[in-house]
Design a protein around this motif. Structure first.
Motif, mmCIF file in Angstrom:
data_model
loop_
_atom_site.group_PDB
_atom_site.id
_atom_site.type_symbol
_atom_site.label_atom_id
_atom_site.label_comp_id
_atom_site.label_asym_id
_atom_site.label_seq_id
_atom_site.Cartn_x
_atom_site.Cartn_y
_atom_site.Cartn_z
ATOM 1 N N TYR A 159 0.897 -1.162 -0.288
ATOM 2 C CA TYR A 159 -0.088 -0.028 -0.173
ATOM 3 C C TYR A 159 0.959 1.341 -0.158
ATOM 4 N N SER A 160 0.774 2.000 -0.914
ATOM 5 C CA SER A 160 1.713 3.463 -1.141
ATOM 6 C C SER A 160 0.416 4.469 -1.226
ATOM 7 N N GLY A 161 0.959 5.744 -0.612
ATOM 8 C CA GLY A 161 0.258 7.036 -0.551
ATOM 9 C C GLY A 161 -0.321 7.276 0.678
ATOM 10 N N VAL A 162 -0.841 8.500 0.633
ATOM 11 C CA VAL A 162 -1.644 8.994 2.049
ATOM 12 C C VAL A 162 -2.690 8.368 2.210
ATOM 13 N N GLY A 163 -2.802 7.667 3.546
ATOM 14 C CA GLY A 163 -4.068 6.993 3.917
ATOM 15 C C GLY A 163 -3.692 5.438 3.838
ATOM 16 N N ALA A 164 -2.370 4.960 3.569
ATOM 17 C CA ALA A 164 -1.961 3.565 3.334
ATOM 18 C C ALA A 164 -1.970 3.101 4.419
ATOM 19 N N ILE A 165 -1.812 3.846 5.703
ATOM 20 C CA ILE A 165 -1.970 2.942 6.900
ATOM 21 C C ILE A 165 -3.229 2.390 7.460
ATOM 22 N N GLU A 166 -4.111 3.366 7.112
ATOM 23 C CA GLU A 166 -5.323 2.915 7.381
ATOM 24 C C GLU A 166 -5.985 1.709 6.628
ATOM 25 N N ALA A 167 -5.495 1.891 5.240
ATOM 26 C CA ALA A 167 -5.809 0.452 4.473
ATOM 27 C C ALA A 167 -5.367 -0.774 4.954
ATOM 28 N N LEU A 168 -3.949 -0.568 5.710
ATOM 29 C CA LEU A 168 -3.549 -1.925 6.148
ATOM 30 C C LEU A 168 -4.175 -2.233 7.392
ATOM 31 N N THR A 169 -4.703 -1.278 8.348
ATOM 32 C CA THR A 169 -5.057 -1.489 9.474
ATOM 33 C C THR A 169 -6.578 -2.190 9.050
ATOM 34 N N GLU A 170 -7.248 -1.591 8.174
ATOM 35 C CA GLU A 170 -8.686 -2.156 8.037
ATOM 36 C C GLU A 170 -8.469 -3.844 7.256
ATOM 37 N N ARG A 171 -7.135 -3.988 6.541
ATOM 38 C CA ARG A 171 -7.197 -5.199 6.355
ATOM 39 C C ARG A 171 -6.869 -6.363 7.265
ATOM 40 N N LEU A 172 -6.140 -5.911 8.259
ATOM 41 C CA LEU A 172 -5.846 -6.624 9.466
ATOM 42 C C LEU A 172 -6.706 -7.024 10.190
ATOM 43 N N ILE A 173 -7.739 -5.819 10.617
ATOM 44 C CA ILE A 173 -8.834 -6.308 11.372
ATOM 45 C C ILE A 173 -9.531 -7.358 10.724
ATOM 46 N N GLU A 174 -9.898 -7.397 9.328
ATOM 47 C CA GLU A 174 -10.826 -8.414 8.727
ATOM 48 C C GLU A 174 -9.929 -9.731 8.675
ATOM 49 N N SER A 175 -8.582 -9.757 8.663
ATOM 50 C CA SER A 175 -7.811 -11.070 8.626
ATOM 51 C C SER A 175 -7.482 -11.578 9.770
ATOM 52 N N HIS A 176 -7.223 -10.958 10.749
ATOM 53 C CA HIS A 176 -6.724 -11.071 12.090
ATOM 54 C C HIS A 176 -7.678 -11.161 13.192
ATOM 55 N N GLY A 177 -9.052 -10.518 13.007
ATOM 56 C CA GLY A 177 -10.090 -10.408 13.979
ATOM 57 C C GLY A 177 -9.443 -9.989 15.486
ATOM 58 N N SER A 178 -9.907 -10.761 16.275
ATOM 59 C CA SER A 178 -9.344 -10.572 17.797
ATOM 60 C C SER A 178 -7.971 -11.181 18.042
ATOM 61 N N GLU A 179 -7.385 -11.750 17.099
ATOM 62 C CA GLU A 179 -5.932 -12.241 17.424
ATOM 63 C C GLU A 179 -4.754 -10.996 18.254
ATOM 64 N N LYS A 180 -4.206 -11.506 18.918
ATOM 65 C CA LYS A 180 -3.034 -10.658 19.337
ATOM 66 C C LYS A 180 -2.063 -10.363 18.485
ATOM 67 N N GLY A 181 -1.548 -8.992 18.181
ATOM 68 C CA GLY A 181 -0.473 -8.474 17.609
ATOM 69 C C GLY A 181 0.528 -7.833 18.047
ATOM 70 N N LEU A 182 1.739 -7.815 17.911
ATOM 71 C CA LEU A 182 2.874 -6.986 18.421
ATOM 72 C C LEU A 182 3.409 -5.936 17.614
ATOM 73 N N LEU A 183 3.266 -4.604 17.971
ATOM 74 C CA LEU A 183 3.962 -3.423 17.294
ATOM 75 C C LEU A 183 5.132 -3.151 17.932
ATOM 76 N N ILE A 184 6.073 -3.301 16.859
ATOM 77 C CA ILE A 184 7.572 -3.085 17.086
ATOM 78 C C ILE A 184 7.963 -1.628 16.305
ATOM 79 N N SER A 185 8.109 -0.743 17.338
ATOM 80 C CA SER A 185 8.588 0.547 16.950
ATOM 81 C C SER A 185 9.531 1.331 17.878
ATOM 82 N N ASP A 186 9.744 2.484 17.516
ATOM 83 C CA ASP A 186 10.734 3.409 18.419
ATOM 84 C C ASP A 186 10.011 4.358 19.251
ATOM 85 N N PRO A 187 10.987 4.934 20.119
ATOM 86 C CA PRO A 187 10.366 5.886 20.966
ATOM 87 C C PRO A 187 10.050 6.956 20.242
ATOM 88 N N ALA A 188 10.787 7.493 19.319
ATOM 89 C CA ALA A 188 10.321 9.012 18.528
ATOM 90 C C ALA A 188 9.091 8.957 17.808
#
Length: 380
Positions: free
Chosen positions: A13-42
């Motif tokens: 997914y590329s372009g403004v709004g691509a993050i929202e496109a990803l989360t919509e897809r993941l909600i559909e594919s993973h439902g209530s499954e637990k995920g881990l977000l790995i990021s940095d403090p900044a």
């Protein structure tokens, strides 16, 4: 025709709004499954992680990633993955966060330590699904089969290369890149340019990567100065992000070379920014390789915006090196390692690691120890 391989994420997914496109897809594919977000403090402090954490996904956060991620960071992130019972992983950030996420993906299905996977195709099992959101437009970690992890005991950068760690879905959303400092924008942008140039002249280059590499060189070199001058330039940000993405596609297939092989020890031993190390070395190593790829460096010059119409191939290839030096100067890259507190003694200690680095094999001409020493000296 020589057989070549292309490997990349199933979806991008590329372009403004691509993050929202990803989360919509993941909600559909993973439902209530637990995920881990790995990021940095900044990224977390800037509020960008909220787009994931408040999306409706069942997500826990690990945000202790540091630049040049090391084995301690990987072990801590994997412990968090196990502790929360995660079933999928999201890497959100630059190469450091995404490489850490790739390492956790490996450990989710393969017995460690992570150092055991240093090299090419040593990962046996694919592990948990991985989704990568790029925030820097530099490393192309969201699209590649590479992860680079510094060993805290040996200070060697383990370069892990395996198709099994390519993210399932990659995201390039320029809206989260607008507040990146100009120095980081410059360093990560030249890192992406290095991917494009090295893959274009590498021994693994082929017709498709040649085309993609030149397009990436053009997109990055034309737009990087614009975003260094004005980080809010969303159109230029988008073009740099696209350039780094397709440069990742190219080097994922064609490989890299001695710029990366020599930059990795600098980052590992001195904790220097990877993009800055690449930028300092790029024109010097390219000058070393130029005589073995004169025709290609002539085309690099044209892609960098040089008017080569009245030049011979030899002259155009030399102009490419000058243009790389000038681009570094234009975006504020340090002129050498000496400005970063590096001594000649330091560089001599890096030579064995550079020789052993997996990227070295892609260089268009083998570089012996004596020449590596000389190039490090020039880079001071």
């Amino acid at each position: 025709m020589t057989v070549f391989k292309l490997a990349f994420p199933r979806v991008n997914y590329s372009g403004v709004g691509a993050i929202e496109a990803l989360t919509e897809r993941l909600i559909e594919s993973h439902g209530s499954e637990k995920g881990l977000l790995i990021s940095d403090p900044a990224l977390v402090s800037l509020g960008f992680a909220e787009k994931i954490l408040n999306s409706g996904l069942n997500i826990d956060l690990f945000d202790d990633v540091r630049p040049n991620p090391d084995t301690n960071t990987v072990n801590q992130a994997y412990s968090k993955y196990v502790e929360v019972g995660a079933q999928f992983i999201i890497g959100f950030g630059g190469g450091s966060s995404i490489d850490t996420a790739k390492a956790v993906k490996i450990l989710s299905a393969n017995e460690g330590p992570i150092a055991a996977f240093n090299g090419i195709e040593k990962v046996k099992h694919a592990g948990a699904p991985l989704y990568a959101i790029n925030s820097t437009a530099g490393t192309a970690a969201e699209v590649t089969s590479n992860a680079v992890i510094t060993d805290t005991k040996t200070h060697v950068k383990h370069v892990i290369i395996s198709d099994k760690i390519i993210p399932d879905i990659s995201v390039n959303d320029p809206s989260i890149m607008l507040d990146i400092p100009s120095s980081v924008t410059a360093a990560t942008g030249i890192d992406a340019l290095t991917h494009a140039v090295e893959s274009y002249v590498s021994v693994g280059a082929h017709a498709l990567t040649d085309y993609v590499s030149l397009e990436a060189i053009s997109a990055i070199s034309q737009n990087l100065p614009l975003v260094v001058d004005n980080g809010k330039n969303i159109e230029a940000r988008e073009k740099v992000a696209l350039g780094q993405f397709i440069a990742g596609l190219s080097f994922n297939s064609a490989g890299l070379g001695m710029v990366h092989a020599m930059a990795h020890p600098a980052g590992a031993h001195k904790d220097l920014p990877h993009g800055v190390c690449n930028a300092i070395l790029l024109p010097i190593v390219c000058e070393y390789n130029r005589s073995h790829r004169v025709e290609k460096f002539a085309k690099v010059a044209k892609a960098l915006g040089v008017d080569t119409s009245d030049m011979s191939e030899e002259q155009a290839s030399e102009a490419a090196i000058s243009a790389l030096h000038e681009l570094n100067r234009r975006v504020g890259i340090p002129s050498g390692f000496g400005q970063l507190g590096v001594s000649e003694e330091d560089t001599l200690s890096w030579v064995p690691d550079a020789l052993a680095d997996p990227c070295a094999g892609g260089n268009p001409y083998p570089m012996p120890k004596e020449d590596i020493i000389d190039i490090y000296r020039q880079a001071l």
